[in-house]
Design a protein around this motif. Sequence first.
Motif, PDB file in Angstrom:
ATOM      1  N   VAL A   1      -7.067   7.833  -7.084  1.00  0.00           N
ATOM      2  CA  VAL A   1      -6.688   9.246  -6.953  1.00  0.00           C
ATOM      3  C   VAL A   1      -7.434   9.911  -5.805  1.00  0.00           C
ATOM      4  CG1 VAL A   1      -6.604  11.483  -8.142  1.00  0.00           C
ATOM      5  CG2 VAL A   1      -6.093   9.378  -9.402  1.00  0.00           C
ATOM      6  N   LEU A   2      -8.702   9.523  -5.609  1.00  0.00           N
ATOM      7  CA  LEU A   2      -9.521  10.103  -4.545  1.00  0.00           C
ATOM      8  C   LEU A   2      -8.894   9.860  -3.167  1.00  0.00           C
ATOM      9  CD1 LEU A   2     -12.214  11.650  -4.723  1.00  0.00           C
ATOM     10  CD2 LEU A   2     -13.358   9.542  -4.042  1.00  0.00           C
ATOM     11  N   LEU A   3      -8.397   8.651  -2.952  1.00  0.00           N
ATOM     12  CA  LEU A   3      -7.770   8.296  -1.670  1.00  0.00           C
ATOM     13  C   LEU A   3      -6.286   8.624  -1.654  1.00  0.00           C
ATOM     14  CD1 LEU A   3      -9.406   4.791  -1.056  1.00  0.00           C
ATOM     15  CD2 LEU A   3     -10.067   6.979  -0.056  1.00  0.00           C
ATOM     16  N   ASN A   4      -5.728   9.036  -2.812  1.00  0.00           N
ATOM     17  CA  ASN A   4      -4.294   9.262  -2.954  1.00  0.00           C
ATOM     18  C   ASN A   4      -3.506   8.028  -2.499  1.00  0.00           C
ATOM     19  OD1 ASN A   4      -2.097  10.933  -3.754  1.00  0.00           O
ATOM     20  ND2 ASN A   4      -1.656  11.376  -1.602  1.00  0.00           N
TER      21      ASN A   4
ATOM     22  N   ILE B   1       0.871  -1.166   0.000  1.00  0.00           N
ATOM     23  CA  ILE B   1       0.000   0.000   0.000  1.00  0.00           C
ATOM     24  C   ILE B   1       0.914   1.223   0.000  1.00  0.00           C
ATOM     25  CG2 ILE B   1      -1.736   1.321   1.267  1.00  0.00           C
ATOM     26  CD1 ILE B   1      -2.822  -1.319   0.278  1.00  0.00           C
ATOM     27  N   VAL B   2       0.748   2.078  -0.999  1.00  0.00           N
ATOM     28  CA  VAL B   2       1.557   3.289  -1.108  1.00  0.00           C
ATOM     29  C   VAL B   2       0.639   4.482  -0.932  1.00  0.00           C
ATOM     30  CG1 VAL B   2       3.098   4.628  -2.572  1.00  0.00           C
ATOM     31  CG2 VAL B   2       3.131   2.135  -2.683  1.00  0.00           C
ATOM     32  N   ASN B   3       0.944   5.333   0.034  1.00  0.00           N
ATOM     33  CA  ASN B   3       0.111   6.506   0.280  1.00  0.00           C
ATOM     34  C   ASN B   3       0.536   7.660  -0.627  1.00  0.00           C
ATOM     35  OD1 ASN B   3      -1.670   5.492   2.262  1.00  0.00           O
ATOM     36  ND2 ASN B   3       0.002   5.575   3.726  1.00  0.00           N
TER      37      ASN B   3
END
Length: 82
Positions: A51-54, A16-18
């Motif tokens: 994109v919404l959650l980045n 998981i990449v923020n």
Amino acid sequence: MKCPICGNEMVEGGLIVNSVNPGWVPMEQFERKGIKRLAYTGLRIIGETNVLLNQTKIPNAWFCRNCNKITGIFDVTNHLEE
Ligand SMILES: [Zn+2]
């Protein structure tokens, strides 16, 4: 999957990449310093970005409890000419 270093069975999971668009570049570009880091021509993108959650999810990563390392086989999700 067996750990390529110690041979133990690894735990399957994912990264998981923020952020968006994590990717791989050849060493010549990876070692760039300063402003040159804003434009990579050889960037191979991995993962699926929301994109919404980045946030980007990258499947096919395995964790070795013994070595405390993660290895992965990642599909490139963009397409470059070369
Ligand atoms: Zn290992």
